[in-house]
Every structure is written in structure tokens, then in C-alpha cells.
Write a protein that holds these residues in place. Structure first.
Motif, PDB file in Angstrom:
ATOM      1  N   TYR A 243       0.824  -1.209   0.000  1.00 39.89           N
ATOM      2  CA  TYR A 243       0.000   0.000   0.000  1.00 39.89           C
ATOM      3  C   TYR A 243       0.861   1.263   0.000  1.00 39.89           C
ATOM      4  CZ  TYR A 243      -3.456  -3.502   0.939  1.00 39.89           C
ATOM      5  OH  TYR A 243      -4.235  -4.633   0.835  1.00 39.89           O
ATOM      6  N   THR A 244       0.806   1.981  -1.120  1.00 37.48           N
ATOM      7  CA  THR A 244       1.513   3.265  -1.245  1.00 37.48           C
ATOM      8  C   THR A 244       0.714   4.407  -0.649  1.00 37.48           C
ATOM      9  OG1 THR A 244       0.477   3.693  -3.383  1.00 37.48           O
ATOM     10  CG2 THR A 244       2.584   2.506  -3.399  1.00 37.48           C
ATOM     11  N   GLY A 245      -0.568   4.187  -0.423  1.00 37.82           N
ATOM     12  CA  GLY A 245      -1.458   5.214   0.111  1.00 37.82           C
ATOM     13  C   GLY A 245      -2.682   4.540   0.688  1.00 37.82           C
ATOM     14  N   TRP A 246      -3.801   5.265   0.692  1.00 38.04           N
ATOM     15  CA  TRP A 246      -5.044   4.692   1.211  1.00 38.04           C
ATOM     16  C   TRP A 246      -6.213   5.498   0.667  1.00 38.04           C
ATOM     17  CZ3 TRP A 246      -5.168  -0.012   2.746  1.00 38.04           C
ATOM     18  CH2 TRP A 246      -6.280  -0.536   3.436  1.00 38.04           C
ATOM     19  N   LEU A 247      -7.411   4.922   0.809  1.00 42.62           N
ATOM     20  CA  LEU A 247      -8.632   5.550   0.310  1.00 42.62           C
ATOM     21  C   LEU A 247      -9.197   6.548   1.319  1.00 42.62           C
ATOM     22  CD1 LEU A 247     -11.690   3.492   1.171  1.00 42.62           C
ATOM     23  CD2 LEU A 247      -9.459   2.403   1.420  1.00 42.62           C
ATOM     24  N   ASP A 248     -10.121   7.371   0.834  1.00 43.68           N
ATOM     25  CA  ASP A 248     -10.873   8.297   1.685  1.00 43.68           C
ATOM     26  C   ASP A 248     -12.356   7.941   1.642  1.00 43.68           C
ATOM     27  OD1 ASP A 248      -8.572   9.757   2.173  1.00 43.68           O
ATOM     28  OD2 ASP A 248      -9.029  11.322   0.701  1.00 43.68           O
ATOM     29  N   HIS A 249     -13.017   8.066   2.801  1.00 44.58           N
ATOM     30  CA  HIS A 249     -14.479   8.065   2.856  1.00 44.58           C
ATOM     31  C   HIS A 249     -14.936   9.500   3.116  1.00 44.58           C
ATOM     32  CE1 HIS A 249     -13.377   3.951   4.298  1.00 44.58           C
ATOM     33  NE2 HIS A 249     -14.375   3.598   3.517  1.00 44.58           N
ATOM     34  N   TRP A 250     -16.189   9.799   2.739  1.00 46.64           N
ATOM     35  CA  TRP A 250     -16.761  11.104   3.109  1.00 46.64           C
ATOM     36  C   TRP A 250     -16.778  11.222   4.631  1.00 46.64           C
ATOM     37  CZ3 TRP A 250     -16.750  14.402  -0.604  1.00 46.64           C
ATOM     38  CH2 TRP A 250     -17.038  14.026  -1.918  1.00 46.64           C
ATOM     39  N   GLY A 251     -16.224  12.314   5.122  1.00 46.94           N
ATOM     40  CA  GLY A 251     -16.153  12.532   6.564  1.00 46.94           C
ATOM     41  C   GLY A 251     -14.812  12.153   7.160  1.00 46.94           C
ATOM     42  N   ASP A 252     -13.949  11.484   6.388  1.00 45.73           N
ATOM     43  CA  ASP A 252     -12.596  11.144   6.858  1.00 45.73           C
ATOM     44  C   ASP A 252     -11.669  12.343   6.738  1.00 45.73           C
ATOM     45  OD1 ASP A 252     -13.353   8.526   7.173  1.00 45.73           O
ATOM     46  OD2 ASP A 252     -12.139   7.732   5.521  1.00 45.73           O
ATOM     47  N   GLN A 253     -10.517  12.229   7.396  1.00 45.49           N
ATOM     48  CA  GLN A 253      -9.359  13.037   7.032  1.00 45.49           C
ATOM     49  C   GLN A 253      -8.779  12.448   5.748  1.00 45.49           C
ATOM     50  OE1 GLN A 253      -7.880  15.804   8.829  1.00 45.49           O
ATOM     51  NE2 GLN A 253      -9.899  15.724   9.788  1.00 45.49           N
ATOM     52  N   HIS A 254      -8.175  13.284   4.913  1.00 44.69           N
ATOM     53  CA  HIS A 254      -7.523  12.786   3.697  1.00 44.69           C
ATOM     54  C   HIS A 254      -6.343  11.895   4.076  1.00 44.69           C
ATOM     55  CE1 HIS A 254      -5.914  12.465  -0.269  1.00 44.69           C
ATOM     56  NE2 HIS A 254      -4.889  13.258  -0.039  1.00 44.69           N
ATOM     57  N   ALA A 255      -6.316  10.687   3.533  1.00 44.88           N
ATOM     58  CA  ALA A 255      -5.278   9.710   3.882  1.00 44.88           C
ATOM     59  C   ALA A 255      -3.963  10.025   3.179  1.00 44.88           C
ATOM     60  CB  ALA A 255      -5.739   8.306   3.504  1.00 44.88           C
ATOM     61  N   VAL A 256      -2.880   9.934   3.936  1.00 44.50           N
ATOM     62  CA  VAL A 256      -1.529  10.153   3.394  1.00 44.50           C
ATOM     63  C   VAL A 256      -0.616   9.080   3.978  1.00 44.50           C
ATOM     64  CG1 VAL A 256       0.434  11.739   3.309  1.00 44.50           C
ATOM     65  CG2 VAL A 256      -1.894  12.647   3.186  1.00 44.50           C
ATOM     66  N   VAL A 257       0.230   8.497   3.118  1.00 47.55           N
ATOM     67  CA  VAL A 257       1.232   7.536   3.577  1.00 47.55           C
ATOM     68  C   VAL A 257       2.618   8.098   3.272  1.00 47.55           C
ATOM     69  CG1 VAL A 257       2.175   5.204   3.258  1.00 47.55           C
ATOM     70  CG2 VAL A 257      -0.303   5.552   3.338  1.00 47.55           C
ATOM     71  N   ASP A 258       3.487   8.068   4.254  1.00 49.50           N
ATOM     72  CA  ASP A 258       4.785   8.731   4.218  1.00 49.50           C
ATOM     73  C   ASP A 258       5.682   8.187   3.093  1.00 49.50           C
ATOM     74  OD1 ASP A 258       6.858  10.446   5.666  1.00 49.50           O
ATOM     75  OD2 ASP A 258       7.839   8.480   5.649  1.00 49.50           O
ATOM     76  N   VAL A 259       6.297   9.101   2.337  1.00 56.33           N
ATOM     77  CA  VAL A 259       7.160   8.738   1.210  1.00 56.33           C
ATOM     78  C   VAL A 259       8.348   7.903   1.679  1.00 56.33           C
ATOM     79  CG1 VAL A 259       8.706   9.659  -0.569  1.00 56.33           C
ATOM     80  CG2 VAL A 259       6.508  10.780  -0.118  1.00 56.33           C
ATOM     81  N   GLN A 260       8.973   8.320   2.767  1.00 54.39           N
ATOM     82  CA  GLN A 260      10.169   7.604   3.244  1.00 54.39           C
ATOM     83  C   GLN A 260       9.828   6.179   3.660  1.00 54.39           C
ATOM     84  OE1 GLN A 260       9.668  10.924   4.019  1.00 54.39           O
ATOM     85  NE2 GLN A 260      11.295  11.494   2.576  1.00 54.39           N
ATOM     86  N   LYS A 261       8.664   5.991   4.280  1.00 53.15           N
ATOM     87  CA  LYS A 261       8.263   4.632   4.666  1.00 53.15           C
ATOM     88  C   LYS A 261       8.081   3.752   3.432  1.00 53.15           C
ATOM     89  CE  LYS A 261       5.784   5.100   9.096  1.00 53.15           C
ATOM     90  NZ  LYS A 261       4.448   4.914   9.722  1.00 53.15           N
ATOM     91  N   VAL A 262       7.399   4.287   2.426  1.00 55.19           N
ATOM     92  CA  VAL A 262       7.171   3.520   1.199  1.00 55.19           C
ATOM     93  C   VAL A 262       8.509   3.122   0.583  1.00 55.19           C
ATOM     94  CG1 VAL A 262       6.258   3.621  -1.154  1.00 55.19           C
ATOM     95  CG2 VAL A 262       4.903   4.534   0.749  1.00 55.19           C
ATOM     96  N   SER A 263       9.431   4.081   0.478  1.00 57.89           N
ATOM     97  CA  SER A 263      10.735   3.809  -0.135  1.00 57.89           C
ATOM     98  C   SER A 263      11.505   2.759   0.662  1.00 57.89           C
ATOM     99  CB  SER A 263      11.558   5.098  -0.213  1.00 57.89           C
ATOM    100  OG  SER A 263      10.928   6.048  -1.026  1.00 57.89           O
ATOM    101  N   ARG A 264      11.525   2.901   1.975  1.00 54.04           N
ATOM    102  CA  ARG A 264      12.310   1.986   2.811  1.00 54.04           C
ATOM    103  C   ARG A 264      11.798   0.554   2.717  1.00 54.04           C
ATOM    104  NH1 ARG A 264      11.162  -0.027   7.544  1.00 54.04           N
ATOM    105  NH2 ARG A 264       9.554   1.536   8.021  1.00 54.04           N
ATOM    106  N   VAL A 265      10.477   0.396   2.868  1.00 55.39           N
ATOM    107  CA  VAL A 265       9.919  -0.961   2.871  1.00 55.39           C
ATOM    108  C   VAL A 265      10.017  -1.580   1.477  1.00 55.39           C
ATOM    109  CG1 VAL A 265       7.864  -2.349   3.339  1.00 55.39           C
ATOM    110  CG2 VAL A 265       8.421  -0.405   4.809  1.00 55.39           C
ATOM    111  N   LEU A 266       9.804  -0.787   0.430  1.00 55.09           N
ATOM    112  CA  LEU A 266       9.977  -1.302  -0.929  1.00 55.09           C
ATOM    113  C   LEU A 266      11.401  -1.808  -1.131  1.00 55.09           C
ATOM    114  CD1 LEU A 266       8.942  -1.744  -3.821  1.00 55.09           C
ATOM    115  CD2 LEU A 266       9.663   0.626  -4.324  1.00 55.09           C
ATOM    116  N   GLY A 267      12.360  -1.009  -0.705  1.00 54.32           N
ATOM    117  CA  GLY A 267      13.763  -1.406  -0.849  1.00 54.32           C
ATOM    118  C   GLY A 267      14.062  -2.696  -0.097  1.00 54.32           C
ATOM    119  N   GLU A 268      13.505  -2.847   1.093  1.00 59.11           N
ATOM    120  CA  GLU A 268      13.757  -4.058   1.879  1.00 59.11           C
ATOM    121  C   GLU A 268      13.160  -5.288   1.198  1.00 59.11           C
ATOM    122  OE1 GLU A 268      12.353  -3.336   5.836  1.00 59.11           O
ATOM    123  OE2 GLU A 268      13.940  -1.886   6.298  1.00 59.11           O
TER     124      GLU A 268
END
Length: 635
Positions: free
Chosen positions: A267-292
Motif C-alpha cells: 500500500y503506497t497510500g489509502w482511500l478516503d471516505h466522506w467525513g474522513d481526514q484525507h489519507a496520506v502515507v509517508d514517502v520515506q516509509k514507502v521507499s524503505r519498505v519497498l527497498g527491503e
């Protein structure tokens, strides 16, 4: 790397020191269980893939998005096939235009991308009913995703159409599909019906042959892997950035002791529902785990690589503790934005991939140009109840009690339920949905005057006044069917009786509304003089249509539509349904408008259905950037 098991690395990397021999015939794709990897043409192969949904991207942008994925260094894409997108009416199949799956596969092939195909029949994907067609619900006791006879008969007919189209595109047959998923995350579903999965395995083998790699994908728990896997289907796992990689792949190993490590949905990100906060997934986390994962030799598909847009009524919904509808944007905080623009996340991912394979030379294609066209003033066309001749040309169906969308064979959008008040209501009298039967929102008017609304799970009672014989209009909105979990049998409309005081309301006229058909046919062409908004000083309440025109510009660039101070509704431009807006609930504040929708020579018709309250200014704004996080009270 501390968290990465050295044993897993050693075992999996054994594959890439292996020198295989080319299988006779030249093209092959298989699993090497001895050396724990995939073999492509007899040689070890590791895929680095990204998810892209052709159903969420206008076809004139398919090539642009695919080229950007290729230039990032991906060697594969992962693609869902939504059954309901191609068979909206039972027995009628559409594979043309924006539904031309084979053209999409061909464009990917031309671009140099292999394909991991996920044809369902259930896909989840935060898509309407998880991709299952709503007409299945005409069988009231159907058990979806099981060996239920009605369900199996329908899906078998569908796969008999779809899979023969897919077969020539298999890599072993000269195409670019290297593997095919059977069902989707089945271990997350309560039925756990192995007979159903066996039937699917038989169908896939019958239509696609014995040599194609078939696989399953399930979440990172023992229960999900137990119910979702089946002998003869290669078991893969999915997880995001906050997971212990070693534990996750060890779980896959318990179900597949030998073979390649595969994260089918990283998961590089996540979905939004009406009434949620806008979902954000950290760039550094994505890069690190992908590399591993890539260091371990694992095969990885990034979900999503570009999310796109839930145009029209295609958004899904969730129902854990209550019903929550998915927003129109499927931006997903993905490496390519909703409009297909490269992001910081994409560049970081490309830098990771560079360490593991040679990426194509040359520049990354740029973002598509954007333009701020400015304000457009709208005029009121009329209330829904006054436009029924246009919107429901066949007239109403009469019924003593309410009928559902499914019983009316209108599966998406809106229906109007009309009755009369059975007695005088001089004092406020409660209108009650006692069995929580409003699916999903009901907008109530008396003699054309808006009274308020009922909402599934949250607003089950409202008060009204009126006189005996007054007309009560209840416009019911389908906000998207549940796409995940045990509640995907998600019927829409008035599912049970409404009670007014002590009276059960009866004698209904039910109007199926073909709003999209009317608008696609050129309605509304003009507005009557009395509906001019030039002197409007107060907000207009109740479900009503508005229209305006964006004058032609020599540019047809992407833009973003903002409806500041509008409440909730739907927007069409030049006959195309852009999706739902709901800025008051958020987080999404703008709707994506693909540039090629706009004409450079003719006025661009904009139609808005506002369901609750339109602002006095009746203006909308076309901006050059999206706003997916809100509501922004200051803007």
C-alpha cells in the motif's frame, strides 16, 4: 535491513544465481519451486509492478499513465476487471470505448509492461459492490461469493465471456499477461466456501489452460490465508508500510513453503471516505519498505500506482460499524496523482528501483497541463419533482409499499418515491425509518418545499407538517454499494416502510430517474426566464438542477471543479458524469475534470444536481489544482 530475515533473503536469492534453460517454444512463465522464484522464458524473474484501473482513467489518458509507470522502472502492471462495468445489464456485455479491456492490454504491451490480471469475479477495489453487478440482488436470498447456484450460474456465464477474451493475451500465447488471480482476498469473506473456490479454479483452468500461473491474494493473518488459499493456486500476501516484513513473508511461507515471495498489494497510500481526514502515507516509509522487499528478492505490486477517479456512481462503500461511502477521488496518495501527475513519491520509488534493475533512459513525461478557467455562473433549471416528464419518461410504477432500486431494475443514481399525507399534520410529526431502511439518503419535500433528510445509520427520524392530501416527495440516493465484508448484499432505496406518526405510508408512485440518459441526450438545453438567478439573494433549498456554460477556450486542459458553499450533489460536464461532491463533509473539495472532455469550439455545458442547499451566488470555480483535504472554511 535489521528487520529482514537473512534466511529468507538467502533462500529467495538462490533463484537469481540459478541458470535456467529456455523452455522449448520460446515463451513461458512459471514458478520455480526449487529455487523460489518465477521463471520467464526459463530465466529467473522478479516483477516490480503497480496497480492501475482502466475503469478509473479516461481512455485518452491510458497511454500517458502507462508510459509514466514504465519510465519509473516498473516491468509490470496489475489490473482489475470490474464485472459490473462490463455487464451492467444481465447478458449485455460492453467492451468498447472506456471499457475496451483488450485495447488497454495492447497499450500496456506496446509500452513494454507485463500484466498481472485480476478478473475477479469479485475485486473489492473500493468499487461499487466490489465489482459484482447489482442485478445479482434480484435473487433476494442469493449468497454472493459462494457455491450458491444462482451466483455460480451468473459468474460462470460471465467468465465464459471474459476469459476467452483474455486467453490470447497470456504471455505463453504471445501476449503480456504473466499471471491471473482467482477471486480476491477471499479469506476476508465470511463464507469460506472451498467448493466455490474449487469451481473457480476449474473454470479458470478450462478457459485459460493448464500452463498459466493462477494465484490468490489475501491479507496478513492466518485466518485470511487459510480461507483464501487453495491447492493449485499460488498463495500470495498483501501488506503495507507498518508491517513486519519478515513476519508477513514467513506467513506466506507457511502456506507456500517453496516458490517466490510475493506482496500483491503493497500500500503506497489509502482511500478516503466522506467525513474522513484525507489519507496520506509517508514517502520515506514507502521507499524503505519497498527497498527491503526487493532486497529479499520479493516480487512487489504497489497498490495503487495511480488511483484515478470514481466517475459517475462507481464508488464503493464500507460498512463496519456504520455505512461509509467512498469519495469520488481515488487519488489514494499514490505515486501518480489522480490526474496522472508524477509526485515526490514516484521519484523516490524510481530511485529505489534503480538499485535493483536498469530503468529506461530518458525523461519522465511531465504532468498534463492544467488551467484555471475561473468562475461559471449557473441558473436554476427546476426542482426534480417538476421535471419528472423529462427524467422519468415512462412514468411511475404504482405500489402499495415501497420497492427497492433492485426490484425496479434501476441500480444506480436516484429514484423518487411519491405519496400523499394521510391526514392533517398541524404540529410537527415524526417521519421515521424504524428498520433503518433508507439506503442511503432520502431528501423529503412536501408540495415541493424541502423539509429535510433521512440518512442510513445516522438520521432515522425527522419532523414534518402538512395537510391531508399534500404530496410528499422522497428522493432517494444510492451512495454506492458496500464493496467489502459480509454486507455486500447492499440493497438500495426504501427497503422497508416509513411511518408518519402512527401511520404506515402506503400507495406509492415510484419514479425511476434516468438523469444520465436525459443529460447525455442534450438536456437541459436552456433555462426558462423565471429561473434566472440574477436577483437571487437567498440560498435555494431542496433537490434541484442548475446549469451553466463554460465558453470555449483554445485550451482543453485538465481542470478541477470547486463548488464552494454548495452542499451535496452530482455534476455533469458535456454529458459526462464527473461524480459526487460533498464539500461540507469532505475531505474532497474539488472534482477532477479531464481536459479532453472540454470543447475548444462549442460552449461546455455544466449541469449540477444539488440535493440540499445551493448558495445564493450560484457560482462554481474551475481551478488549476486539486484540493483533496478539507473542508477548508477559509477558501
Amino acid at each position: 535491513m535489521a528487520a529482514v530475515s537473512l534466511l529468507l533473503v538467502a533462500v529467495n536469492l538462490a533463484c537469481f544465481s540459478f541458470s535456467g534453460t529456455l523452455v522449448s517454444g520460446g515463451r513461458s512463465f512459471s514458478i520455480d519451486y526449487k529455487n523460489n522464484c518465477f521463471l520467464k522464458d526459463g530465466k529467473p524473474f522478479q516483477y516490480i509492478s503497480g496497480s492501475i484501473h482502466y475503469s478509473r482513467i479516461p481512455p485518452y489518458y491510458w497511454k500517458d499513465r502507462l508510459v509514466k509507470m514504465y519510465m519509473t522502472g516498473l516491468n509490470a502492471i496489475q489490473v482489475y476487471v470490474p464485472w459490473n462495468f462490463h455487464e451492467a445489464v444481465q447478458g449485455v456485455h460492453n467492451f468498447t470505448g472506456d471499457r475496451d479491456l483488450e485495447r488497454f492490454l495492447d497499450l500496456a504491451n506496446q509500452t513494454g509492461l507485463l500484466v498481472i490480471l485480476r478478473p475477479g469475479p469479485y475485486i473489492c477495489a473500493e468499487w461499487e459492490m466490489g465489482g459484482l453487478p447489482a442485478w445479482l440482488l434480484q435473487k433476494p436470498n442469493i449468497i454472493l461469493r459462494s457455491a450458491d447456484t444462482d451466483y455460480v450460474q451468473a459468474l460462470s456465464s460471465w467468465l465464459a465471456v471474459l476469459l476467452p477474451k483474455v486467453k490470447p493475451w497470456l504471455y505463453i500465447n504471445g501476449g503480456n499477461i504473466i499471471s491471473v488471480q482467482v477471486e480476491n482476498e477471499y479469506g476476508s469473506y465470511y463464507a469460506c466456501d472451498y467448493n466455490y473456490m474449487r469451481h473457480l479454479r476449474t473454470l479458470f483452468r478450462f478457459f485459460l489452460g493448464e500452463d498459466v500461473v493462477l494465484f490468490t491474494t489475501d491479507g496478513n493473518t492466518d485466518k485470511e490465508m487459510t480461507c483464501g488459499t487453495l491447492e493449485g493456486l499460488y498463495a500470495t500476501i498483501d501488506f503495507g508500510t507498518d508491517t513486519n516484513i519478515t513476519e508477513a513473508f514467513n506467513r506466506q511461507r507457511r502456506f507456500e513453503p517453496r516458490g517466490p515471495l510475493v506482496n500483491s498489494e503493497f500500500y503506497t497510500g489509502w482511500l478516503d471516505h466522506w467525513g474522513d481526514q484525507h489519507a496520506v502515507v509517508d514517502v520515506q516509509k514507502v521507499s524503505r519498505v519497498l527497498g527491503e522487499m526487493l532486497t529479499m528478492g520479493a516480487n512487489v505490486n504497489m497498490y495503487m500506482f495511480e488511483g484515478g477517479t470514481n466517475f459517475g456512481y462507481w464508488n464503493g462503500a464500507d460498512h463496519d460499524t456504520r455505512f461509509r461511502s467512498v469519495v469520488t477521488s481515488y487519488d489514494y496518495d499514490a505515486p501518480l496523482s489522480e490526474a496522472g501527475d508524477p509526485t515526490e513519491k514516484l521519484l523516490a520509488i524510481r530511485d529505489v528501483i534503480k538499485q535493483f534493475r536498469e530503468i529506461p533512459s530518458g525523461p519522465m513525461p511531465p504532468a498534463t497541463p492544467k488551467f484555471a478557467y475561473g468562475f461559471v455562473k449557473l441558473k436554476k433549471v427546476g426542482n426534480i419533482s417538476g421535471l419528472l416528464d423529462t427524467l422519468s419518461p415512462l412514468g411511475p410504477v404504482k405500489s402499495q409499499y415501497p420497492l427497492t432500486f433492485e426490484e425496479m431494475k434501476q441500480y444506480y443514481g436516484y429514484m423518487l418515491y411519491q405519496t400523499t399525507l394521510p391526514r392533517d399534520l398541524s404540529e410537527s410529526t415524526p417521519l421515521i425509518s424504524p428498520l433503518n431502511g433508507v439506503h442511503d439518503r432520502a431528501y423529503v419535500s412536501i408540495n415541493g418545499v424541502f423539509q429535510g433528510l433521512l440518512e442510513r445509520d445516522t438520521v432515522l427520524v425527522m419532523n414534518i407538517t402538512g395537510q391531508q392530501g399534500d404530496t410528499m416527495d422522497i428522493l432517494v440516493e444510492n451512495m454506492g454499494r458496500v464493496n467489502f465484508g459480509s454486507k455486500i448484499n447492499d440493497y438500495k432505496g426504501l427497503l422497508s416502510n416509513l411511518i408518519l406518526g402512527k401511520d404506515v405510508l402506503t400507495d406509492w408512485k415510484i419514479y425511476p430517474l434516468d438523469i444520465d440518459g436525459a443529460i447525455a441526450g442534450g438536456w437541459p438545453v436552456s433555462v426558462s426566464p423565471q429561473s434566472s438567478a440574477s436577483t437571487q439573494t437567498e440560498p435555494i433549498v431542496g433537490p434541484s438542477f442548475y446549469m451553466g456554460t463554460l465558453q470555449p477556450n483554445n485550451l482543453a486542459w485538465d481542470t478541477f471543479l470547486k463548488l464552494k458553499e454548495w452542499t451535496k450533489g452530482q455534476v455533469w460536464i458535456n454529458g459526462v458524469n464527473l461524480g459526487r461532491y460533498w464539500p461540507a463533509r469532505g475531505p474532497q473539495q474539488t472534482l477532477y475534470v479531464p481536459g479532453p472532455l472540454l470543447s475548444t469550439t462549442l460552449p461546455n455545458n455544466i449541469t449540477v444536481l444539488e440535493l440540499e442547499k445551493a448558495p445564493a451566488h450560484l457560482r462554481i470555480l474551475l481551478m488549476d489544482r486539486p484540493q483533496l483535504s478539507g473542508p477548508d472554511k477559509k477558501s
